[in-house]
Design a protein around this motif. Structure first.
Motif, PDB file in Angstrom:
ATOM      1  N   PHE A  49       0.798  -1.228   0.000  1.00 55.48           N
ATOM      2  CA  PHE A  49       0.000   0.000   0.000  1.00 55.48           C
ATOM      3  C   PHE A  49       0.833   1.281   0.000  1.00 55.48           C
ATOM      4  CE2 PHE A  49      -2.542  -3.249   2.323  1.00 55.48           C
ATOM      5  CZ  PHE A  49      -3.473  -3.455   1.327  1.00 55.48           C
ATOM      6  N   SER A  50       2.092   1.212   0.354  1.00 54.52           N
ATOM      7  CA  SER A  50       2.983   2.381   0.373  1.00 54.52           C
ATOM      8  C   SER A  50       2.402   3.553   1.158  1.00 54.52           C
ATOM      9  CB  SER A  50       3.294   2.828  -1.059  1.00 54.52           C
ATOM     10  OG  SER A  50       3.878   1.789  -1.788  1.00 54.52           O
ATOM     11  N   GLY A  51       1.795   3.267   2.290  1.00 55.54           N
ATOM     12  CA  GLY A  51       1.261   4.322   3.148  1.00 55.54           C
ATOM     13  C   GLY A  51      -0.132   4.802   2.801  1.00 55.54           C
ATOM     14  N   GLN A  52      -0.658   4.401   1.655  1.00 52.75           N
ATOM     15  CA  GLN A  52      -2.016   4.821   1.310  1.00 52.75           C
ATOM     16  C   GLN A  52      -3.035   3.851   1.932  1.00 52.75           C
ATOM     17  OE1 GLN A  52      -2.679   4.807  -2.941  1.00 52.75           O
ATOM     18  NE2 GLN A  52      -1.555   2.907  -3.214  1.00 52.75           N
ATOM     19  N   THR A  53      -4.282   4.177   1.827  1.00 59.42           N
ATOM     20  CA  THR A  53      -5.313   3.299   2.368  1.00 59.42           C
ATOM     21  C   THR A  53      -5.567   2.142   1.392  1.00 59.42           C
ATOM     22  OG1 THR A  53      -7.177   4.415   1.295  1.00 59.42           O
ATOM     23  CG2 THR A  53      -6.455   5.286   3.446  1.00 59.42           C
ATOM     24  N   PRO A  54      -5.999   0.998   1.910  1.00 59.80           N
ATOM     25  CA  PRO A  54      -6.378  -0.086   1.010  1.00 59.80           C
ATOM     26  C   PRO A  54      -7.475   0.335   0.024  1.00 59.80           C
ATOM     27  CG  PRO A  54      -6.072  -0.949   3.204  1.00 59.80           C
ATOM     28  CD  PRO A  54      -5.991   0.561   3.308  1.00 59.80           C
ATOM     29  N   LEU A  55      -8.373   1.207   0.449  1.00 56.74           N
ATOM     30  CA  LEU A  55      -9.427   1.693  -0.444  1.00 56.74           C
ATOM     31  C   LEU A  55      -8.824   2.446  -1.623  1.00 56.74           C
ATOM     32  CD1 LEU A  55     -12.447   2.112  -1.052  1.00 56.74           C
ATOM     33  CD2 LEU A  55     -12.354   4.158   0.379  1.00 56.74           C
ATOM     34  N   ALA A  56      -7.890   3.346  -1.355  1.00 60.08           N
ATOM     35  CA  ALA A  56      -7.239   4.099  -2.432  1.00 60.08           C
ATOM     36  C   ALA A  56      -6.461   3.156  -3.349  1.00 60.08           C
ATOM     37  CB  ALA A  56      -6.310   5.159  -1.843  1.00 60.08           C
ATOM     38  N   TYR A  57      -5.820   2.161  -2.759  1.00 61.28           N
ATOM     39  CA  TYR A  57      -5.071   1.183  -3.550  1.00 61.28           C
ATOM     40  C   TYR A  57      -6.010   0.419  -4.487  1.00 61.28           C
ATOM     41  CZ  TYR A  57      -2.198  -2.866  -4.670  1.00 61.28           C
ATOM     42  OH  TYR A  57      -1.520  -3.861  -5.334  1.00 61.28           O
ATOM     43  N   MET A  58      -7.158   0.000  -3.972  1.00 62.42           N
ATOM     44  CA  MET A  58      -8.113  -0.755  -4.801  1.00 62.42           C
ATOM     45  C   MET A  58      -8.730   0.125  -5.880  1.00 62.42           C
ATOM     46  SD  MET A  58      -9.952  -3.416  -2.171  1.00 62.42           S
ATOM     47  CE  MET A  58     -10.473  -2.214  -0.948  1.00 62.42           C
ATOM     48  N   GLN A  59      -8.967   1.391  -5.566  1.00 63.40           N
ATOM     49  CA  GLN A  59      -9.512   2.295  -6.573  1.00 63.40           C
ATOM     50  C   GLN A  59      -8.504   2.501  -7.704  1.00 63.40           C
ATOM     51  OE1 GLN A  59     -10.522   5.359  -3.636  1.00 63.40           O
ATOM     52  NE2 GLN A  59     -12.533   5.422  -4.624  1.00 63.40           N
ATOM     53  N   ALA A  60      -7.255   2.712  -7.340  1.00 68.73           N
ATOM     54  CA  ALA A  60      -6.223   2.948  -8.356  1.00 68.73           C
ATOM     55  C   ALA A  60      -5.918   1.677  -9.136  1.00 68.73           C
ATOM     56  CB  ALA A  60      -4.954   3.477  -7.694  1.00 68.73           C
ATOM     57  N   GLY A  61      -5.925   0.539  -8.463  1.00 72.86           N
ATOM     58  CA  GLY A  61      -5.538  -0.717  -9.106  1.00 72.86           C
ATOM     59  C   GLY A  61      -6.675  -1.480  -9.742  1.00 72.86           C
ATOM     60  N   GLY A  62      -7.902  -1.045  -9.503  1.00 76.10           N
ATOM     61  CA  GLY A  62      -9.057  -1.712 -10.096  1.00 76.10           C
ATOM     62  C   GLY A  62      -9.152  -3.178  -9.681  1.00 76.10           C
ATOM     63  N   LEU A  63      -9.539  -3.989 -10.614  1.00 72.55           N
ATOM     64  CA  LEU A  63      -9.750  -5.407 -10.360  1.00 72.55           C
ATOM     65  C   LEU A  63      -8.491  -6.091  -9.833  1.00 72.55           C
ATOM     66  CD1 LEU A  63     -12.025  -7.465 -10.561  1.00 72.55           C
ATOM     67  CD2 LEU A  63     -11.331  -7.919 -12.898  1.00 72.55           C
ATOM     68  N   LEU A  64      -7.337  -5.755 -10.401  1.00 74.81           N
ATOM     69  CA  LEU A  64      -6.084  -6.372  -9.945  1.00 74.81           C
ATOM     70  C   LEU A  64      -5.707  -5.909  -8.536  1.00 74.81           C
ATOM     71  CD1 LEU A  64      -3.981  -6.330 -13.225  1.00 74.81           C
ATOM     72  CD2 LEU A  64      -5.183  -8.252 -12.177  1.00 74.81           C
ATOM     73  N   GLY A  65      -6.020  -4.671  -8.213  1.00 73.45           N
ATOM     74  CA  GLY A  65      -5.787  -4.175  -6.857  1.00 73.45           C
ATOM     75  C   GLY A  65      -6.648  -4.913  -5.849  1.00 73.45           C
ATOM     76  N   MET A  66      -7.907  -5.131  -6.198  1.00 70.96           N
ATOM     77  CA  MET A  66      -8.810  -5.872  -5.315  1.00 70.96           C
ATOM     78  C   MET A  66      -8.325  -7.310  -5.131  1.00 70.96           C
ATOM     79  SD  MET A  66     -12.457  -4.592  -6.775  1.00 70.96           S
ATOM     80  CE  MET A  66     -12.723  -2.869  -7.069  1.00 70.96           C
ATOM     81  N   GLN A  67      -7.861  -7.894  -6.228  1.00 69.42           N
ATOM     82  CA  GLN A  67      -7.351  -9.261  -6.164  1.00 69.42           C
ATOM     83  C   GLN A  67      -6.133  -9.333  -5.239  1.00 69.42           C
ATOM     84  OE1 GLN A  67      -5.357 -10.808  -9.696  1.00 69.42           O
ATOM     85  NE2 GLN A  67      -6.481 -12.730  -9.436  1.00 69.42           N
ATOM     86  N   THR A  68      -5.260  -8.362  -5.308  1.00 67.32           N
ATOM     87  CA  THR A  68      -4.068  -8.329  -4.462  1.00 67.32           C
ATOM     88  C   THR A  68      -4.442  -8.211  -2.986  1.00 67.32           C
ATOM     89  OG1 THR A  68      -2.771  -7.349  -6.246  1.00 67.32           O
ATOM     90  CG2 THR A  68      -1.898  -7.102  -4.013  1.00 67.32           C
TER      91      THR A  68
END
Length: 145
Positions: A114-133
């Motif tokens: 996550f590099s200090g960001q929220t998991p929500l922001a990570y999933m929004q930026a990464g889309g489907l692959l972010g959610m999978q991660t």
């Protein structure tokens, strides 16, 4: 004396794989998937703009229509996104108490993923692959890794 090891008989029968390309399967799952998503978004206190992004960039008019009337057939991408999010929700509630589980996606996270960001922001930026991660991370934690 050679004893062969055998497993006891079981009544377990694995279910066949679900094919989301089959419209009847999506018809069967879409309403409950959307209802579950909106409950999840409420529990996580996700803003509507963020929820729309999690669904793959839905317009605000479509979002509010879906919220009011979840009787529709979702595309494979959207059902898959919701499936990942529900899996994340479930894993969080297994790992943590209800309060932390519902806040976790909105808390800054020091995990290298996550590099200090929220998991929500990570999933929004990464889309489907972010959610999978995120789902894989939490499933690994549930497994003790």
């Amino acid at each position: 004396m050679s004893a062969a090891y055998t497993y006891p008989k079981s009544r377990f029968e694995p279910a066949g794989l679900l094919d989301l390309n089959v419209k009847s399967e999506r018809e069967r799952l879409s309403r409950s998937a959307l209802k579950g998503f909106f409950r999840l978004a409420e529990a996580w206190k996700v803003r509507d703009e963020d929820a729309r992004e999690l669904l793959g960039g839905l317009s605000s008019s479509a979002f509010y229509e879906w919220k009011k009337n979840p009787d529709r057939v979702l595309e494979v991408d959207r059902i898959t996104r919701i499936s990942y999010l529900i899996g994340i929700y479930k894993a969080l509630h297994i790992l943590y108490g209800d309060k932390l589980a519902d806040e976790w996606v909105s808390l800054a996270n020091k995990n290298v993923i996550f590099s200090g960001q929220t998991p929500l922001a990570y999933m929004q930026a990464g889309g489907l692959l972010g959610m999978q991660t995120v789902r894989k991370l939490l499933d690994a934690r549930r497994g003790g890794l």
